[in-house]
Design a protein around this motif. Sequence first.
Motif, PDB file in Angstrom:
ATOM      1  N   GLY A  26      -2.907 -11.772  17.943  1.00  0.00           N
ATOM      2  CA  GLY A  26      -3.706 -10.814  17.180  1.00  0.00           C
ATOM      3  C   GLY A  26      -3.698 -11.136  15.694  1.00  0.00           C
ATOM      4  N   TYR A  27      -2.543 -11.576  15.198  1.00  0.00           N
ATOM      5  CA  TYR A  27      -2.442 -11.948  13.786  1.00  0.00           C
ATOM      6  C   TYR A  27      -3.313 -13.167  13.482  1.00  0.00           C
ATOM      7  N   THR A  31      -6.521 -13.100  11.063  1.00  0.00           N
ATOM      8  CA  THR A  31      -6.567 -13.958   9.877  1.00  0.00           C
ATOM      9  C   THR A  31      -7.842 -14.795   9.855  1.00  0.00           C
ATOM     10  N   LEU A  32      -8.175 -15.377  10.989  1.00  0.00           N
ATOM     11  CA  LEU A  32      -9.394 -16.189  11.050  1.00  0.00           C
ATOM     12  C   LEU A  32     -10.645 -15.342  10.845  1.00  0.00           C
ATOM     13  N   SER A  56     -10.223  -6.157   8.737  1.00  0.00           N
ATOM     14  CA  SER A  56      -9.150  -6.818   9.480  1.00  0.00           C
ATOM     15  C   SER A  56      -8.270  -5.818  10.225  1.00  0.00           C
ATOM     16  N   PHE A  57      -8.137  -4.614   9.709  1.00  0.00           N
ATOM     17  CA  PHE A  57      -7.347  -3.601  10.412  1.00  0.00           C
ATOM     18  C   PHE A  57      -7.992  -3.235  11.746  1.00  0.00           C
ATOM     19  N   ALA A  58      -9.305  -3.146  11.761  1.00  0.00           N
ATOM     20  CA  ALA A  58     -10.021  -2.848  13.005  1.00  0.00           C
ATOM     21  C   ALA A  58      -9.943  -4.027  13.972  1.00  0.00           C
ATOM     22  N   ALA A  88     -12.124 -20.426  14.077  1.00  0.00           N
ATOM     23  CA  ALA A  88     -11.544 -21.575  13.385  1.00  0.00           C
ATOM     24  C   ALA A  88     -12.615 -22.628  13.085  1.00  0.00           C
ATOM     25  N   LEU A  89     -13.510 -22.833  14.033  1.00  0.00           N
ATOM     26  CA  LEU A  89     -14.613 -23.771  13.791  1.00  0.00           C
ATOM     27  C   LEU A  89     -15.530 -23.270  12.677  1.00  0.00           C
ATOM     28  N   LEU A  90     -15.828 -21.975  12.689  1.00  0.00           N
ATOM     29  CA  LEU A  90     -16.648 -21.408  11.608  1.00  0.00           C
ATOM     30  C   LEU A  90     -15.949 -21.521  10.258  1.00  0.00           C
ATOM     31  N   ALA A  91     -14.649 -21.274  10.237  1.00  0.00           N
ATOM     32  CA  ALA A  91     -13.904 -21.385   8.981  1.00  0.00           C
ATOM     33  C   ALA A  91     -13.906 -22.836   8.489  1.00  0.00           C
ATOM     34  N   TRP A  92     -13.755 -23.773   9.417  1.00  0.00           N
ATOM     35  CA  TRP A  92     -13.757 -25.176   9.030  1.00  0.00           C
ATOM     36  C   TRP A  92     -15.131 -25.601   8.511  1.00  0.00           C
TER      37      TRP A  92
END
Length: 98
Positions: A26-27, A31-32, A56-58, A88-92
Motif C-alpha cells: 500500500g505504501y 507513493t507511486l 494519497s490518504f484515500a 511506475a512506468l508512468l512515473a518513469w
Amino acid sequence: MTSAAPSGLRYRLAVLSRTLAAVGGGYVLTTLATMVAARFLPMGRADAVMTATMLSFAVFTCAVIWVFAARSAWRAWCGLALPALALALLAWFGRVLP
C-alpha cells in the motif's frame, strides 16, 4: 487436533501476508500514485503536490481495504503489483519525457 494446527498456521501466514501487502504494498502504491499525480495534474507545481498528497490518504485507504477484501493473499498482492507497475512506468515516462 493435529490436523487443525497446519490450517491454523496457514491462516496466520495468510493474515501476515495480507498485512505486509497492506502496509508495504500500500505504501509503494501510494507513493507511486502521488508521484504520478503531482507530475501530471494540470495546475501549478505547489498545488499539484498538495492535491496529490491529500489524495494519497484515500489511495492508501483503498489499498488496505482492497488487500483485506480480496479473495486470496495472491490476488491481494497482484491487485497491488499491477497498478504499481503501471504507475511506475508512468512515473518513469514522466521523467524521461518533457
